[in-house]
Design a protein around this motif. Structure first.
Motif, short mmCIF file in Angstrom:
data_model
loop_
_atom_site.label_atom_id
_atom_site.label_comp_id
_atom_site.label_asym_id
_atom_site.label_seq_id
_atom_site.Cartn_x
_atom_site.Cartn_y
_atom_site.Cartn_z
N LEU A 196 -0.54 -28.60 -1.45
CA LEU A 196 -0.59 -29.52 -0.28
C LEU A 196 -0.13 -29.24 0.91
CD1 LEU A 196 -0.06 -32.89 -2.73
CD2 LEU A 196 -2.37 -31.80 -1.62
N LEU A 197 1.02 -28.34 1.03
CA LEU A 197 1.73 -28.08 2.19
C LEU A 197 0.95 -26.82 2.85
CD1 LEU A 197 5.65 -28.38 1.13
CD2 LEU A 197 4.12 -29.70 2.70
N GLU A 198 0.06 -26.18 2.11
CA GLU A 198 -0.53 -25.00 2.78
C GLU A 198 -1.59 -25.60 3.84
OE1 GLU A 198 -1.87 -22.76 -0.50
OE2 GLU A 198 0.09 -22.37 -1.05
N GLN A 199 -1.75 -26.76 4.20
CA GLN A 199 -2.93 -27.31 5.03
C GLN A 199 -2.33 -27.09 6.53
OE1 GLN A 199 -3.41 -31.24 3.94
NE2 GLN A 199 -4.38 -30.62 2.10
N GLN A 200 -3.05 -27.14 7.41
CA GLN A 200 -2.75 -27.10 8.87
C GLN A 200 -1.97 -28.17 9.20
OE1 GLN A 200 -4.04 -24.27 10.60
NE2 GLN A 200 -3.16 -24.84 12.52
N LEU A 201 -0.84 -27.84 10.13
CA LEU A 201 -0.06 -29.02 10.57
C LEU A 201 -0.27 -29.49 11.74
CD1 LEU A 201 3.43 -27.45 10.61
CD2 LEU A 201 2.80 -28.97 9.03
N HIS A 202 -0.63 -30.90 11.65
CA HIS A 202 -1.16 -31.73 12.81
C HIS A 202 -0.01 -32.12 13.95
CE1 HIS A 202 -2.97 -35.42 14.29
NE2 HIS A 202 -3.81 -34.73 14.48
N LEU A 203 -0.06 -31.68 15.02
CA LEU A 203 1.11 -31.76 15.96
C LEU A 203 1.46 -33.09 16.09
CD1 LEU A 203 3.19 -29.85 17.45
CD2 LEU A 203 1.39 -30.00 19.71
N PRO A 204 0.59 -34.17 16.30
CA PRO A 204 1.09 -35.35 16.50
C PRO A 204 1.80 -35.97 15.34
CG PRO A 204 -1.14 -35.21 17.39
CD PRO A 204 -1.02 -33.89 16.60
N SER A 205 1.32 -35.65 14.26
CA SER A 205 2.00 -35.85 12.92
C SER A 205 3.57 -35.50 12.90
CB SER A 205 1.39 -35.79 11.91
OG SER A 205 0.14 -36.43 11.78
N VAL A 206 3.70 -34.25 13.30
CA VAL A 206 5.02 -33.50 13.56
C VAL A 206 5.79 -34.30 14.26
CG1 VAL A 206 6.07 -31.36 13.80
CG2 VAL A 206 4.03 -31.30 12.47
N LYS A 207 5.26 -34.41 15.57
CA LYS A 207 5.99 -35.21 16.55
C LYS A 207 6.60 -36.60 16.08
CE LYS A 207 5.45 -37.03 21.09
NZ LYS A 207 4.43 -37.25 22.26
N ARG A 208 5.61 -37.26 15.46
CA ARG A 208 5.90 -38.64 14.67
C ARG A 208 6.89 -38.72 13.78
NH1 ARG A 208 0.98 -42.04 13.16
NH2 ARG A 208 0.67 -42.01 15.40
N ALA A 209 6.90 -37.60 12.78
CA ALA A 209 7.82 -37.18 12.09
C ALA A 209 9.19 -37.25 12.42
CB ALA A 209 7.48 -36.18 11.12
N ALA A 210 9.32 -36.16 13.61
CA ALA A 210 10.56 -35.88 14.11
C ALA A 210 11.06 -37.13 14.77
CB ALA A 210 10.37 -34.68 15.24
N LEU A 211 10.37 -37.91 15.49
CA LEU A 211 10.82 -39.17 16.17
C LEU A 211 11.42 -40.20 15.15
CD1 LEU A 211 8.08 -39.63 18.99
CD2 LEU A 211 10.80 -39.05 19.07
N CYS A 212 10.66 -40.35 13.80
CA CYS A 212 11.21 -40.97 12.50
C CYS A 212 12.53 -40.60 12.22
CB CYS A 212 10.26 -40.94 11.70
SG CYS A 212 10.38 -41.93 10.24
N VAL A 213 12.73 -39.41 12.07
CA VAL A 213 13.85 -38.79 11.82
C VAL A 213 15.20 -39.11 12.80
CG1 VAL A 213 15.37 -36.76 11.39
CG2 VAL A 213 13.14 -36.84 10.39
#
Length: 147
Positions: free
Chosen positions: A59-76
């Protein structure tokens, strides 16, 4: 391969920390649950996640979606700010602000995020303080309570 190696090491770390947390004893009873429930719950969740990654790492080998990464970083970042403001502002205000920020991060509208933040802060404070008898920091409300 690296995901499985990481998850196996993390699972071992969680198991070791769980053994250590099992022996936590408080010198005084500051809440009815005790000091070991929260660490054991977190370690159990992290261990379950590690076990899942050990079994199904694809499941982690999928392409990272940049808006999702940004949202996760803002969540942290919002959770780090919540932890820093917990003592100075108190539980109610810091929880209300964190809930408001999380609501906006996950595309909530402004007014429902404000209302849900205020309700979450006050209702959770009532639950923990009045029902479960868990002392929480009052922060800015301390002056109102002591008067």
């Amino acid at each position: 391969m690296y995901v499985r190696l990481f998850s196996a090491v993390w699972l071992l770390i969680c198991a070791g920390l769980a053994v250590r947390a099992w022996s936590f004893q408080a010198p005084f009873a500051y809440d009815p649950v005790g000091p070991r429930a929260f660490p054991l719950l977190l370690l159990g969740l992290m261990g379950a996640g590690s076990l899942w990654l050990l079994i199904k790492p694809g499941l982690l080998e999928q392409q990272l979606h940049l808006p999702s990464v940004k949202r996760a970083a803002l969540c942290v970042l919002a959770l780090v700010v919540y932890a820093l403001l917990f003592e100075p502002l108190g539980f109610v205000l810091s929880t209300a602000l964190a809930t408001f920020a999380m609501g906006l991060l996950f595309t909530g509208r402004l007014l429902p995020c404000v209302v849900s933040g205020a309700l979450m802060g006050s209702l959770l404070f009532g639950l923990f303080d009045l029902v479960l008898d868990v002392p929480l920091p009052l922060g800015l409300f301390k002056a109102f309570v002591e008067s």
